[in-house]
Design an enzyme around this catalytic site. Structure first.
Site: not given
Ligand code: SAH
Length: 254
Positions: A36, A58, A170
């Site tokens: 994704d 997504k 998010m």
């Molecule tokens: N499974 C992922 C989260 C997916 S939901 C995890 O464990 O990190 C997607 C959200 O994750 C984004 O909207 C943001 O809030 C956060 N996110 C993912 N990568 C990020 C990054 N490098 N820096 C800041 N927030 C991040």
């Protein structure tokens, strides 16, 4: 040919060297990688030259492939005998819908394995030097989704405040509702917070400010997804001790 295995693999917060060794090995072996939008392209350099890469990117506003079609794709490929790597940003079981994909695999009788990844909260904590817990500041940490079904009715009381750290995934688009909700629950308007955009990536930005100013902070700096909001005293402790690791570190005075 037998049935393949579905591997739900955490890709970590972005940079390739924050993959686990197990994730790197599986990526290097897979004939099919379904990924994704949160995955760093450098990670694909680890894949076999003949591997098929399928994007099911997504974002909040744009769904290129609905979740049930992703589930169906993973299962169909595994039933054809392919080992499938489903690469997911961060950790597959933290707001990653990994649970739904695993259920679908089990229901279809397809073997499924989960490979954990460094979740955004952990990546952001390390990159900003904001500890999620600290004996002087916080002994509780909660991860919440700032964009989900029935946000306004959800009970967040007690998740943030003295001795607690709240990490919101998010939450960029809903920052005004989040600030309002937390203050309505009794959280002090001057509770310190940090917004971490692109955590653990070269373009990371870290913005500090009080809870009451969260909507303005996000607006003025045009914060974009992916970003985390970290709320609690731990975010101020890093300023107090003078850590300055981020390429851009701003402090919005109270
Ligand atoms: N499974 C992922 C989260 C997916 S939901 C995890 O464990 O990190 C997607 C959200 O994750 C984004 O909207 C943001 O809030 C956060 N996110 C993912 N990568 C990020 C990054 N490098 N820096 C800041 N927030 C991040």
């Amino acid at each position: 040919m037998g049935i393949g295995t579905i591997y739900l693999v955490g890709a970590g917060p972005g940079s390739v060297d924050l993959l686990t060794l197990r994730a790197a090995r599986l990526i290097g072996r897979a004939s099919l990688i379904v990924h994704d939008g949160l995955v760093d392209p450098e990670i694909f350099a680890l894949a076999r030259p003949d591997a098929r890469l399928v994007s099911v990117a997504k974002s909040r506003a744009r769904h290129t492939l609905p979740q049930d079609q992703i589930n169906a794709l993973l299962v169909a490929e595994a039933l054809k005998g392919n080992d499938v790597v489903r690469l997911k940003g961060g950790d597959p079981f933290v707001f990653g819908r990994g649970g739904e994909e695993a259920e679908e695999a089990r229901a279809a009788g397809v073997p499924v394995e989960i490979v954990p990844g460094i979740s955004a909260a952990n990546g952001a904590a390390a990159a900003t030097q904001i500890p999620l817990t600290h004996r002087d500041h916080a002994s509780i940490v909660s991860f919440v989704a700032g964009q989900c079904k029935g946000l306004s009715e959800q009970d967040w009381a007690g998740l943030a405040g003295k001795g607690r750290t709240l990490v919101i995934y998010m939450g960029v688009k809903t920052a005004p509702q989040i600030a309002e909700k937390l203050m309505a629950d009794g959280l002090a308007p001057d509770m310190p917070l940090a917004v971490v955009e692109n955590a653990a990536r070269p373009e990371m930005r870290v913005l500090h400010g009080p809870l009451a100013g969260l909507p303005q902070l996000v607006e003025r700096h045009k914060v974009k997804s992916p970003a985390l909001i970290i709320i609690g005293e731990v975010t101020a402790s890093v300023i107090a001790t003078g850590a300055r690791t981020a390429p851009e570190m701003e402090f919005e005075g109270k």
